[in-house]
Every structure is written in structure tokens, then in C-alpha cells.
Design an enzyme around this catalytic site. Structure first.
Site, PDB file in Angstrom:
ATOM      1  N   HIS A 127     -47.209  -3.732  -9.020  1.00 50.57           N
ATOM      2  CA  HIS A 127     -46.480  -2.700  -8.286  1.00 50.57           C
ATOM      3  C   HIS A 127     -46.067  -1.520  -9.172  1.00 50.57           C
ATOM      4  CE1 HIS A 127     -46.076  -4.533  -4.296  1.00 50.57           C
ATOM      5  NE2 HIS A 127     -46.106  -5.692  -4.942  1.00 50.57           N
ATOM      6  N   ASP A 144     -47.544   4.481   1.473  1.00 52.21           N
ATOM      7  CA  ASP A 144     -48.477   5.357   0.750  1.00 52.21           C
ATOM      8  C   ASP A 144     -48.907   6.547   1.610  1.00 52.21           C
ATOM      9  OD1 ASP A 144     -49.880   3.805   2.561  1.00 52.21           O
ATOM     10  OD2 ASP A 144     -51.649   3.593   1.293  1.00 52.21           O
ATOM     11  N   ASN A 183     -51.816  -2.085  -5.980  1.00 48.57           N
ATOM     12  CA  ASN A 183     -50.646  -2.965  -6.117  1.00 48.57           C
ATOM     13  C   ASN A 183     -51.040  -4.385  -6.512  1.00 48.57           C
ATOM     14  OD1 ASN A 183     -48.419  -1.295  -5.647  1.00 48.57           O
ATOM     15  ND2 ASN A 183     -48.625  -1.456  -3.427  1.00 48.57           N
TER      16      ASN A 183
END
Length: 227
Positions: free
Chosen positions: A94, A125, A88
Site C-alpha cells: 500500500h 484511485d 497495492n
């Protein structure tokens, strides 16, 4: 969803597995059927899937997990992507992180694609897999026909199959997983917590090995660079 349809039919008919009734007692039956009706509402509203990964969202996924763990012995898997923050925070931002989640979700769904396998995006995640082990001699009959895609494995065979597939996916997608097997009627929170604990223990051991490896290599590299 096919997973929902399979569990709903199995629980509604009160089928037996190896001579043991899945539904015992009117109170337990009413409680289970209430959960089934809640799931039916979620399905009708189209709100059961995570839009990014197309896996179950945590809320509906937890409800399906409870139904599956009460009905069957299961293999329970907890997955966490490695160094996802770095993805990220990297050049792709992102958008790169979202794409990684989408690819991992698709890979899990296509690898564990029996009708009654449950793949949940647990949060961020993290993913959870619930893989029921149906007895080979207890194939349910729906409307006079046997359902398609109902591969049945004993629990030990399912465990070996899941580990083999996950070992490959873990390298391909860079994640760590913990895996446990459970009997029928197990507490869902305890089963998922056990898999989660094993996953983090694997992460800890890997981190220790990597640090030890670096400690060994660093003096060698520095020595090699010396004039």
C-alpha cells in the site's frame, strides 16, 4: 484556497458573463450564498484537502463543482488509474499505492493550475477535474485589481488543451480518462456521470483491443517456440 476565493468573489458580486447574470433571483442568491458560507467554514477548519494527494476531498470538491458548473461552461474530466489493485498487491504494498496516488495528484494539480481549476480526489484511485471556460472579455476585478493567473479560454480551446495535456499524463501515470464539455447551469451529477461513462467505455475498448492483440500473438509465439 485560490479556487474558493475566486468563486466566492465572483458569486458574491453577482458578476455577469457575456451579459448574462450569474445570480438571478433572491432565492437562488440565498441558496448559493449558503453554499459559499459552508465552504468558508470548511476552509477555516482546514478540512477541504485530501492529506495524501493535496487535492480537494470529495465533499468540498462536490460543492465547488456545483458552484463552478452553475456559473460557467466547463470541461469535466473523470480519471481512473489502470490496474491500481496490482500496485497495492505488489512488492511495495500500500505504500507504493499511496506514492502513486500522491504523484498523480501532484501532476494533475500542477498541470491544471489556473486559480479556478478544481482537482478532486473522488475516491480511491479516481479523480475529477472541473475546468471552467471564462470568456476572455469578462475578467473579474477584485479590489480594483485583476487577479493573477486567470488564463481564459473559449470552451473548444479549453477542451483541446485538456485533451492534449491528459493524453501525455495518461501515458506517464497509466490512467484512463473520460472528458465532456458542459454549458452553464448543467446538473453536476449528470456531467460527472457522463465523463465517468466515457472513461469506462475507453477502458472497455482498450481491454478488447488488448485481448484481440494477445489472441493474434499467442499462436505466433507458440509456433516460434516449436522445435
Amino acid at each position: 484556497m485560490q479556487t474558493y476565493d475566486f468563486l466566492f468573489t465572483t458569486l458574491s458580486l453577482g458578476l455577469s458573463v457575456s451579459g448574462v447574470a450569474l445570480i438571478t433571483g433572491s432565492y437562488a442568491h440565498r441558496k448559493l450564498m449558503q453554499r459559499v458560507h459552508d465552504l468558508e467554514r470548511l476552509v477555516s477548519e482546514g478540512g477541504e484537502l485530501d492529506e495524501l494527494t493535496m487535492c480537494y476531498r470529495r465533499g468540498p470538491g462536490e460543492r465547488l463543482t456545483k458552484l463552478a458548473l452553475r456559473a460557467y461552461p466547463c470541461t469535466v474530466v473523470f480519471i481512473d488509474l489502470n490496474d491500481f489493485k496490482a500496485v497495492n498487491d505488489g512488492p511495495g504494498g500500500h505504500a507504493a499505492g499511496d506514492e502513486k496516488l500522491r504523484v498523480v495528484g501532484e501532476s494533475l494539480r500542477t498541470t491544471f493550475a489556473r486559480e479556478h481549476d478544481i482537482v478532486v480526489r473522488w475516491g480511491g484511485d479516481e479523480f475529477v477535474l472541473i475546468l471552467p471556460a471564462l470568456p476572455r472579455d469578462a475578467e473579474p476585478v477584485m479590489d480594483g485589481r485583476r487577479p493573477m493567473g486567470q488564463e481564459h479560454y473559449p470552451l473548444d480551446t479549453l477542451l483541446e488543451y485538456a485533451e492534449r495535456k491528459l493524453d501525455v499524463l495518461a501515458v506517464r501515470h497509466d490512467f484512463t480518462f473520460g472528458l465532456v464539455t458542459t454549458p452553464r447551469m448543467v446538473n453536476p451529477d449528470s456531467a460527472i456521470r457522463a465523463a465517468d461513462t466515457l472513461m469506462y467505455e475507453k477502458k472497455r475498448r482498450f481491454k478488447m483491443l488488448r485481448e484481440a492483440h494477445n489472441d493474434i500473438l499467442t499462436p505466433v509465439i507458440q509456433g516460434g517456440e516449436s522445435p
